[in-house]
Write an enzyme that holds these catalytic residues in place. Structure first.
Site, PDB file in Angstrom:
ATOM      1  N   GLY A 102     -30.939 -22.203 -40.499  1.00 46.06           N
ATOM      2  CA  GLY A 102     -30.346 -21.277 -39.271  1.00 46.06           C
ATOM      3  C   GLY A 102     -28.682 -21.148 -39.401  1.00 46.06           C
ATOM      4  O   GLY A 102     -28.061 -21.785 -40.248  1.00 46.06           O
ATOM      5  N   ARG A 136     -35.395 -20.443 -45.541  1.00 48.99           N
ATOM      6  CA  ARG A 136     -36.570 -21.538 -44.494  1.00 48.99           C
ATOM      7  C   ARG A 136     -37.358 -21.176 -46.398  1.00 48.99           C
ATOM      8  O   ARG A 136     -38.155 -19.926 -46.124  1.00 48.99           O
ATOM      9  CB  ARG A 136     -37.022 -21.797 -43.827  1.00 48.99           C
ATOM     10  CG  ARG A 136     -35.703 -21.397 -42.225  1.00 48.99           C
ATOM     11  CD  ARG A 136     -36.796 -21.654 -41.014  1.00 48.99           C
ATOM     12  NE  ARG A 136     -35.199 -21.760 -40.434  1.00 48.99           N
ATOM     13  CZ  ARG A 136     -34.857 -22.654 -39.543  1.00 48.99           C
ATOM     14  NH1 ARG A 136     -34.116 -23.597 -40.430  1.00 48.99           N
ATOM     15  NH2 ARG A 136     -33.920 -22.193 -38.420  1.00 48.99           N
ATOM     16  N   ASP A 154     -30.577 -30.287 -40.133  1.00 46.11           N
ATOM     17  CA  ASP A 154     -31.745 -31.390 -40.497  1.00 46.11           C
ATOM     18  C   ASP A 154     -32.114 -31.382 -41.436  1.00 46.11           C
ATOM     19  O   ASP A 154     -32.379 -31.951 -42.596  1.00 46.11           O
ATOM     20  CB  ASP A 154     -32.432 -31.663 -39.110  1.00 46.11           C
ATOM     21  CG  ASP A 154     -32.760 -33.656 -39.318  1.00 46.11           C
ATOM     22  OD1 ASP A 154     -31.594 -34.307 -39.894  1.00 46.11           O
ATOM     23  OD2 ASP A 154     -34.274 -34.017 -39.521  1.00 46.11           O
ATOM     24  N   THR A 195     -24.413 -26.379 -37.928  1.00 41.88           N
ATOM     25  CA  THR A 195     -25.664 -25.985 -36.809  1.00 41.88           C
ATOM     26  C   THR A 195     -25.131 -26.046 -35.511  1.00 41.88           C
ATOM     27  O   THR A 195     -24.349 -26.505 -34.763  1.00 41.88           O
ATOM     28  CB  THR A 195     -27.067 -27.095 -36.953  1.00 41.88           C
ATOM     29  OG1 THR A 195     -27.481 -27.005 -35.657  1.00 41.88           O
ATOM     30  CG2 THR A 195     -26.402 -28.557 -36.807  1.00 41.88           C
ATOM     31  N   ASP A 210     -26.641 -26.546 -33.127  1.00 40.21           N
ATOM     32  CA  ASP A 210     -27.373 -27.681 -32.083  1.00 40.21           C
ATOM     33  C   ASP A 210     -26.587 -28.185 -32.081  1.00 40.21           C
ATOM     34  O   ASP A 210     -26.487 -29.577 -31.218  1.00 40.21           O
ATOM     35  CB  ASP A 210     -28.176 -28.067 -32.555  1.00 40.21           C
ATOM     36  CG  ASP A 210     -29.736 -26.505 -32.198  1.00 40.21           C
ATOM     37  OD1 ASP A 210     -29.613 -25.270 -31.212  1.00 40.21           O
ATOM     38  OD2 ASP A 210     -30.579 -26.486 -32.275  1.00 40.21           O
ATOM     39  N   ASP A 226     -26.842 -31.384 -33.046  1.00 40.27           N
ATOM     40  CA  ASP A 226     -27.754 -32.575 -33.211  1.00 40.27           C
ATOM     41  C   ASP A 226     -28.396 -33.257 -34.419  1.00 40.27           C
ATOM     42  O   ASP A 226     -29.147 -34.201 -34.827  1.00 40.27           O
ATOM     43  CB  ASP A 226     -29.350 -31.844 -32.906  1.00 40.27           C
ATOM     44  CG  ASP A 226     -30.200 -30.668 -34.586  1.00 40.27           C
ATOM     45  OD1 ASP A 226     -28.660 -30.350 -35.366  1.00 40.27           O
ATOM     46  OD2 ASP A 226     -30.723 -29.953 -34.584  1.00 40.27           O
ATOM     47  N   ARG A 255     -33.400 -26.967 -29.307  1.00 41.51           N
ATOM     48  CA  ARG A 255     -34.870 -27.747 -28.648  1.00 41.51           C
ATOM     49  C   ARG A 255     -35.021 -29.041 -28.790  1.00 41.51           C
ATOM     50  O   ARG A 255     -35.520 -29.813 -27.476  1.00 41.51           O
ATOM     51  CB  ARG A 255     -35.399 -27.090 -29.854  1.00 41.51           C
ATOM     52  CG  ARG A 255     -36.024 -26.039 -30.589  1.00 41.51           C
ATOM     53  CD  ARG A 255     -36.961 -25.737 -31.515  1.00 41.51           C
ATOM     54  NE  ARG A 255     -36.329 -26.086 -33.059  1.00 41.51           N
ATOM     55  CZ  ARG A 255     -35.497 -25.546 -34.029  1.00 41.51           C
ATOM     56  NH1 ARG A 255     -35.416 -24.441 -33.757  1.00 41.51           N
ATOM     57  NH2 ARG A 255     -35.541 -26.049 -34.273  1.00 41.51           N
TER      58      ARG A 255
END
Length: 318
Positions: A10, A71, A102, A124, A126, A128, A170
């Site tokens: 992303g 991707r 990740d 990213t 997120d 995360d 997510r």
């Protein structure tokens, strides 16, 4: 020496600032730089272009990524990784810098196992990745969500409603957590915390009884769809409940000051690590410092949920 750089997964605001820092730091040190378009898919298809100082002019403030991203299912296979390593060798690329999350880090680790010299920069929204305090794009995403909350609060207040604001995340609820804290959300629904819808509704009604005219509920996408929560909350509270999914708005826009600086530091340090012959790592931010953590170690680090911030947000939103 020749460096390749790609963005994968992303997109995140600040990726362009990182690309700029990599290219200019490399050229300053008389190192050639090649941009690999469309991530690992572009690597496999040999979509590779030499870059210059002028290639990265006027991109510091731009969202997205000039190298584009994608991707690749094929790259996730042993044959795909092998071909990627062969293409890098064919183009004489001595070191590869990967900007992504990740999944991109796992791809870089696979290339490392085949002897490729790689460095990863966390990118990213997120946030995360457990190895770094912050990842490129996160601060901008929170800022975007906060701006939306402020606008939504105006109309929610005018109509005496509850509004659920759904943001990305997510498995990691950091966007909802930090935007909810700074936006004064009355409730947070996060993947890291078991959802008790009855307790949330009771909290919203208590606020209403104290004179609150409206309420904001922050929802991380990993906990479900906002429309389902609208039905559940309205049934239990008898207060008109609407929802907004911010979606890809969070990924776009000009990067914040924090993300631009983070990207500059990480891009610069990635190249300096190559010069110092310290590769096979992820460039991370830890307590204000920038370090190179070995790829395998970085992948094993789990994201630590800030329970203290969650509890503080609950206290401040009564």
């Amino acid at each position: 020496m020749r460096i390749g750089v790609l963005t994968s997964g992303g997109d995140a605001p600040g990726m362009n600032a990182a690309i700029r820092a990599i290219v200019r730091t490399a050229i300053f040190n008389k190192i050639e730089v090649y941009g690999i378009n469309r991530g690992f898919a572009g690597l496999l298809e040999e979509d590779i272009t030499p870059m210059s100082v002028y290639s990265v002019a006027d991109i510091l403030q731009r969202g997205g990524t000039i190298l584009r991203t994608s991707r690749s299912e094929f790259f996730a296979t042993d044959a795909g990784v092998k071909k990627g390593a062969e293409v890098l060798a064919e183009y004489g690329i001595d070191h590869l810098i990967v900007i992504g999350g990740d999944g991109s880090t796992k791809g870089a680790a696979a290339l490392k196992k085949l002897g490729v010299s790689v460095i990863v920069i966390p990118g990213t929204i997120d946030n995360d990745m457990g190895c770094s305090d912050n990842s490129i794009g996160f601060d901008t995403a929170v800022t975007t969500a906060l701006d939306a909350i402020s606008k939504i609060r105006d109309t929610t207040s005018a109509h005496n409603r509850i509004n659920i604001v759904q943001v990305m995340g997510r498995k990691c609820g950091d966007i909802a957590l930090y935007a909810g804290l700074s936006g004064g959300a009355e409730a947070l629904i996060l993947p890291e915390v078991k959802t008790d819808i009855d307790a949330i509704c009771e909290r919203l009604l208590q606020g209403k009884d104290r004179g609150k005219l409206h309420s904001i509920v922050m929802l991380a996408e990993g906990c479900g769809n906002y429309m389902d929560y609208c039905v559940k909350i309205e049934e239990r509270t008898q207060v008109t409940t609407r929802g907004t999914n911010l979606g890809y708005i969070q990924r776009g826009g000009s990067p914040s000051n924090a993300d631009r600086n983070l990207a500059c530091f990480m891009g610069y340090n990635a190249v300096m690590n190559i010069i110092r012959k310290t590769t096979g790592c992820v460039i991370v931010q830890r307590c204000g410092s920038y370090l190179g953590i070995p790829l395998e170690e970085a992948l094993q680090m789990k994201k630590i949920f800030r329970q203290d911030i969650y509890e503080m947000a609950s206290v401040l939103s009564i």
